[in-house]
Scaffold this motif. Sequence first.
Motif, mmCIF file in Angstrom:
data_model
loop_
_atom_site.group_PDB
_atom_site.id
_atom_site.type_symbol
_atom_site.label_atom_id
_atom_site.label_comp_id
_atom_site.label_asym_id
_atom_site.label_seq_id
_atom_site.Cartn_x
_atom_site.Cartn_y
_atom_site.Cartn_z
ATOM 1 N N CYS A 149 4.655 -2.161 3.110
ATOM 2 C CA CYS A 149 4.531 -0.710 3.227
ATOM 3 C C CYS A 149 5.865 -0.138 3.710
ATOM 4 O O CYS A 149 6.299 -0.428 4.827
ATOM 5 C CB CYS A 149 3.430 -0.356 4.235
ATOM 6 S SG CYS A 149 3.189 1.421 4.392
ATOM 7 N N VAL A 150 6.494 0.657 2.872
ATOM 8 C CA VAL A 150 7.825 1.162 3.244
ATOM 9 C C VAL A 150 7.767 2.348 4.185
ATOM 10 O O VAL A 150 8.773 2.743 4.764
ATOM 11 C CB VAL A 150 8.634 1.568 1.994
ATOM 12 C CG1 VAL A 150 8.904 0.355 1.116
ATOM 13 C CG2 VAL A 150 7.929 2.672 1.211
ATOM 14 N N VAL A 164 0.833 -1.189 0.000
ATOM 15 C CA VAL A 164 0.000 0.000 0.000
ATOM 16 C C VAL A 164 0.880 1.256 0.000
ATOM 17 O O VAL A 164 1.987 1.241 0.544
ATOM 18 C CB VAL A 164 -0.961 0.002 1.218
ATOM 19 C CG1 VAL A 164 -0.207 0.222 2.536
ATOM 20 C CG2 VAL A 164 -2.058 1.053 1.063
ATOM 21 N N GLY A 165 0.377 2.312 -0.644
ATOM 22 C CA GLY A 165 1.078 3.600 -0.668
ATOM 23 C C GLY A 165 0.626 4.503 0.452
ATOM 24 O O GLY A 165 -0.229 4.140 1.268
ATOM 25 N N GLY A 166 1.205 5.705 0.492
ATOM 26 C CA GLY A 166 0.832 6.636 1.544
ATOM 27 C C GLY A 166 1.602 7.931 1.447
ATOM 28 O O GLY A 166 2.346 8.159 0.496
ATOM 29 N N LYS A 224 5.185 17.636 2.327
ATOM 30 C CA LYS A 224 4.462 16.368 2.188
ATOM 31 C C LYS A 224 5.114 15.548 1.087
ATOM 32 O O LYS A 224 5.414 16.082 0.015
ATOM 33 C CB LYS A 224 3.002 16.621 1.809
ATOM 34 C CG LYS A 224 2.072 16.819 2.981
ATOM 35 C CD LYS A 224 0.641 16.889 2.479
ATOM 36 C CE LYS A 224 -0.320 17.121 3.646
ATOM 37 N NZ LYS A 224 -1.703 17.336 3.144
ATOM 38 N N VAL A 225 5.280 14.272 1.327
ATOM 39 C CA VAL A 225 5.947 13.394 0.373
ATOM 40 C C VAL A 225 5.090 12.153 0.188
ATOM 41 O O VAL A 225 4.764 11.467 1.159
ATOM 42 C CB VAL A 225 7.338 12.974 0.903
ATOM 43 C CG1 VAL A 225 8.099 12.191 -0.144
ATOM 44 C CG2 VAL A 225 8.138 14.200 1.346
ATOM 45 N N THR A 226 4.710 11.880 -1.062
ATOM 46 C CA THR A 226 3.851 10.722 -1.330
ATOM 47 C C THR A 226 4.656 9.567 -1.908
ATOM 48 O O THR A 226 5.507 9.760 -2.777
ATOM 49 C CB THR A 226 2.701 11.121 -2.270
ATOM 50 O OG1 THR A 226 1.864 12.053 -1.582
ATOM 51 C CG2 THR A 226 1.865 9.908 -2.682
ATOM 52 N N PHE A 227 4.388 8.373 -1.373
ATOM 53 C CA PHE A 227 5.045 7.134 -1.814
ATOM 54 C C PHE A 227 4.031 6.265 -2.537
ATOM 55 O O PHE A 227 2.910 6.085 -2.069
ATOM 56 C CB PHE A 227 5.575 6.341 -0.614
ATOM 57 C CG PHE A 227 6.754 6.964 0.073
ATOM 58 C CD1 PHE A 227 6.601 8.119 0.840
ATOM 59 C CD2 PHE A 227 8.009 6.397 -0.026
ATOM 60 C CE1 PHE A 227 7.692 8.694 1.492
ATOM 61 C CE2 PHE A 227 9.104 6.964 0.625
ATOM 62 C CZ PHE A 227 8.946 8.113 1.372
ATOM 63 N N LYS A 228 4.450 5.695 -3.651
ATOM 64 C CA LYS A 228 3.608 4.690 -4.291
ATOM 65 C C LYS A 228 3.700 3.392 -3.494
ATOM 66 O O LYS A 228 4.659 3.192 -2.735
ATOM 67 C CB LYS A 228 4.009 4.475 -5.750
ATOM 68 C CG LYS A 228 5.391 3.904 -5.925
ATOM 69 C CD LYS A 228 5.695 3.553 -7.397
ATOM 70 C CE LYS A 228 7.108 2.990 -7.443
ATOM 71 N NZ LYS A 228 7.427 2.226 -8.626
ATOM 72 N N PRO A 229 2.730 2.507 -3.662
ATOM 73 C CA PRO A 229 2.857 1.188 -3.022
ATOM 74 C C PRO A 229 4.007 0.422 -3.676
ATOM 75 O O PRO A 229 4.251 0.569 -4.870
ATOM 76 C CB PRO A 229 1.515 0.520 -3.320
ATOM 77 C CG PRO A 229 0.934 1.256 -4.478
ATOM 78 C CD PRO A 229 1.478 2.649 -4.419
ATOM 79 N N VAL A 230 4.711 -0.364 -2.890
ATOM 80 C CA VAL A 230 5.774 -1.210 -3.434
ATOM 81 C C VAL A 230 5.194 -2.092 -4.532
ATOM 82 O O VAL A 230 4.110 -2.653 -4.374
ATOM 83 C CB VAL A 230 6.356 -2.088 -2.309
ATOM 84 C CG1 VAL A 230 7.367 -3.081 -2.848
ATOM 85 C CG2 VAL A 230 6.985 -1.199 -1.240
#
Lengths: 335, 335, 335, 335
Positions: B304-305, B204-206, B283-289
């Motif tokens: 989830c990293v 999952v991303g976040g 704010k920094v958005t991460f894609k899901p692995v």
Amino acid sequence: MRGNTFGKLFSLHSFGESHGPEMGVVIDGVPSNLDVSIDDLQKELDKRRPGKNPENTERNEADMPRIISGVFENKTLGSPICVLIKNNNHRSQDYEAQKNIHRPGHADETTLLKYGIRDYRGGGRASARETVSRVIAGYFASLVLPRSIKVRALISQLGNQFQMDNNENNFFLIPENRLQLMQPQREQKISDYLLQLKKEHNSVGGTIKACVENCPVGLGEPAFDKLKADLAKAMLSINAVVGFEFGQGINFNQMTGKDSIQNRQNFGGIEGGISNGQRIDLKVTFKPVSTVNEYAKSGRHDPCVLPRATVIVESMIKIVLADHFLRQSAYSEYK
Amino acid sequence: MRGNTFGKLFSLHSFGESHGPEMGVVIDGVPSNLDVSIDDLQKELDKRRPGKNPENTERNEADMPRIISGVFENKTLGSPICVLIKNNNHRSQDYEAQKNIHRPGHADETTLLKYGIRDYRGGGRASARETVSRVIAGYFASLVLPRSIKVRALISQLGNQFQMDNNENNFFLIPENRLQLMQPQREQKISDYLLQLKKEHNSVGGTIKACVENCPVGLGEPAFDKLKADLAKAMLSINAVVGFEFGQGINFNQMTGKDSIQNRQNFGGIEGGISNGQRIDLKVTFKPVSTVNEYAKSGRHDPCVLPRATVIVESMIKIVLADHFLRQSAYSEYK
Amino acid sequence: MRGNTFGKLFSLHSFGESHGPEMGVVIDGVPSNLDVSIDDLQKELDKRRPGKNPENTERNEADMPRIISGVFENKTLGSPICVLIKNNNHRSQDYEAQKNIHRPGHADETTLLKYGIRDYRGGGRASARETVSRVIAGYFASLVLPRSIKVRALISQLGNQFQMDNNENNFFLIPENRLQLMQPQREQKISDYLLQLKKEHNSVGGTIKACVENCPVGLGEPAFDKLKADLAKAMLSINAVVGFEFGQGINFNQMTGKDSIQNRQNFGGIEGGISNGQRIDLKVTFKPVSTVNEYAKSGRHDPCVLPRATVIVESMIKIVLADHFLRQSAYSEYK
Amino acid sequence: MRGNTFGKLFSLHSFGESHGPEMGVVIDGVPSNLDVSIDDLQKELDKRRPGKNPENTERNEADMPRIISGVFENKTLGSPICVLIKNNNHRSQDYEAQKNIHRPGHADETTLLKYGIRDYRGGGRASARETVSRVIAGYFASLVLPRSIKVRALISQLGNQFQMDNNENNFFLIPENRLQLMQPQREQKISDYLLQLKKEHNSVGGTIKACVENCPVGLGEPAFDKLKADLAKAMLSINAVVGFEFGQGINFNQMTGKDSIQNRQNFGGIEGGISNGQRIDLKVTFKPVSTVNEYAKSGRHDPCVLPRATVIVESMIKIVLADHFLRQSAYSEYK
């Protein structure tokens, strides 16, 4: 080490205050023997020209480029290209009164805090007028890139009333239009809205979406100079830009991995920081211009920079791609 | 010009493949005579350690740093600091089967296209394991900065179920918590969710939100090395990061100028690309692995990293600030 | 911005103190897919090994390189190559007494003045041991260059007794010899002289002459990164080097223009700062080691560094050429 | 990465072809709030002005600088300073005939080989006219340095007839003189000699000696950016320079260590690559101009560049010192 240089192999050195005699840029790393067209360069500059639309600032400048080095008989020499643009239309007296006024959201105060001195006649280096350097460099970057590359930026969101995100597959089919909208059919409504804002000494933010078609594979230099990282820096170096996304961008924060891999285009043409040959998709968000209320009464403020900023976004993208294209070329024989 | 160097006065050179003998980093530009604490460095490294939580990858490495230069009798010498970390836990045989498999959303294919060769035993340079270099450098960056600076990053969004954006004024009052959440009270629910994703070979991303308190004024070097631009590059250089915002970020695309200047903090501590002394908000958005489904069956993937990435975000912020702090120091006598 | 990095596309980052656990170098910009031979690398290192000759220092170290990144199955990956060398033979106790002694002609005092701290166990970064980094990088530079290039450096002058400048046309025909002399037939006499100096705790200066055959045309980047300028910097970056000349060098100060153009080789293979395809001729002068008298009594000083320095000169030349070769390659398609 | 930039914190970007409309330079990294005097700048430019002496080229250009950015109300702003100089006196028709002529010892052929194109109207970028950029930057460098620093360069050797090496202790007491000689009493003889050479379409080489008094201690960044290394690069980047020495220079190749330490000034003010606070002594050798015989018949060639080159040498020294001064300043608080 002051930060007026961008790029490594294709590099630009920007200079000039908005109310000095001329703005300019030195572009180094342009290969030799490329054909230069002043007309094409002028066309790019016209896209960001202030005063081009009634919806924008009334400061009107022709922005005619003067190439003083690096080009001979319409060919690049491989030497640094210096291009100058006159500042004709500055009315310093307009600004004298603002000598001790520091507008919120502007560089007025931070410039003074940083340097202990400020060219109070106008924005100085912090003026959006500095972005002419990028449009000029963007033109020369386009000469470096393979001819098949297409770069386009359009407004996809404008304030809380105009959401225009089109079907992406059609992005390059949208007709040219004066305000650079993804939905040209809404031009009249948006024009009315912007003129109203101008009258009210107000402004509005928005988002520009950009695409690159036919980008060569293999551009981007991990671990730090990933293509996404250099594009992000390029975009955030533009005045008023406050956000950068690529591919699905912040939508990813609501997705699972299984969802994300359904469509490879979700990754926006960049995997592991390296271009994969698919379309590159970016989004760039601009805050509303902070010159509002009493600061905006001279008639020379811009209620919305986005129609003039699409060419700046396109230019910075081309600059990043040209730089990475040359960087990869240095090693291409060994691959 | 390959892109493994970051920073100008405070600079790091990262090296190492995930399945080679060691990872490492050379940090140049650390001032002399600073006190070094291996314990403090180890604490930072422990925050990103794989295997620290059951919710993360089971690849478990102690990540004990070995300083081999630049420090003498626990003081920095002013010379380059090289730190090495052993790769103990690689099981190359796990990966042999994947020699010809190119996972979507990964660097597998683009690496091969770019270099014509790839260390197929693992992610190579593209592995998130490369980020140890940043945590190490972040520790040394913190020695350069004034002691009053505070940097903190926490998870503010996790998939479509967990929106945790707190009242910003309380950001530094949130208790330390194992999963680095802005709302620690939701830890159990989120832990359950992540373990479930892991079982399903999903991810999952976040979004991670970061704040800096007590940043000195005057950091940032327009036109191109604006503080916001270098922070954006730093963030987007992190694996899986797909979006960057500061201040009100993409919310600005729905605001008017009059709205925006109501609260100076909307500008996120940066005006004209230069720090204004107020709190910096990112704010920094991460894609899901992208390692899901059959690729995730080894038990060594990370659903989830983000819990391990907060320290990487903090480290990259410190690195950017230390670099800009030294850059501004060079000129501070003349101000 | 501390100065431990050399080169732009082919770049090395040197680190390590002479009495720390290991010395090392990170080399970035090595193209991928090149064959690496540890044996060949070891051979280069053996040429500068202390203790290789009885005439040199008795500090004896095997200098076995350990490659910890960037090479996989004997091929370069295109990622940064880190190589480490252990410092086995340091006897710190030898140096403890010298904690407060600042030897003239050495970096002891200036290091302390500059950094306010010093690794007093030995020369620290200022030790000639740092030059292992250059020999290692020189080996990888040789992989980048066309195979036809030949680089050789030999001693042409040694103190006021040994002037050995050969007919240049025969430079590459001189047999390999232990002391790297242009006139190998004088080896016995020179060996006796050096051993006598060593006994007297004295040392001697000299000049090394270097040639490059088959250098590609077009290397060098005016106005500032002329090939002659980057070679000069490379040579003067070596410890104890005090003079650099190319072509007729300082003899030119006695010549007229009409004399000078009689023989194009007077220009030493570089015209306008760019290689012209002819043989490149350099001269590099070394001062005598300043460790004499009571400082030289440990038996670990070197009465003459030149026999060990020829490989360092060769390595730095290869590094400069590899860097410029890649820089020119980036633009080669456009020529 | 094309090589038209010099310096890291104090950096200059040079541009312009000798027969284009203007030459120029952008100088970045000049601190803010420094007083600028156009008169002082003009005085520096006059020292290298062609046509200043009958012994030099008859190409006569006033070289009046036009500052177009970075200075406001005679104060530096901390932003990049662009200065332009018109090329008034080019007579392109003189050169048309030389379109296909490649003069030995010149960049004519190598430029064409490198770039595949050449501005055949004159030397283009390879013209010594490019050095105006350095004199301009040298002026601004002098503003950065402590006022107590003194830099002076004089001719110490001119062809095989004039050896003028004075007692070094008196170097700064030698009166100003038109031809920049260390022995002004020989001006008439040297003038006659140069006018005779001019008549014969011949030229002559020589050596310039330079000194720096009151250089701060601690400048220079080992391992690669040693002060001696950056000075060597700076000198060799000047057209026609073929040799660099510092301290006893090539005389060291005849000295023993015991001799060398008799007089600390033998080390020329630099130990371990770092300034030690003593006088810095340099020697720079120039080849004779290669424009002789039929190429020199236009009356616009220069039989000896050295009288005009002393200011270029001084300028490049100031630029290197200013750059290193700022580099060291960045870390000075931590010492």
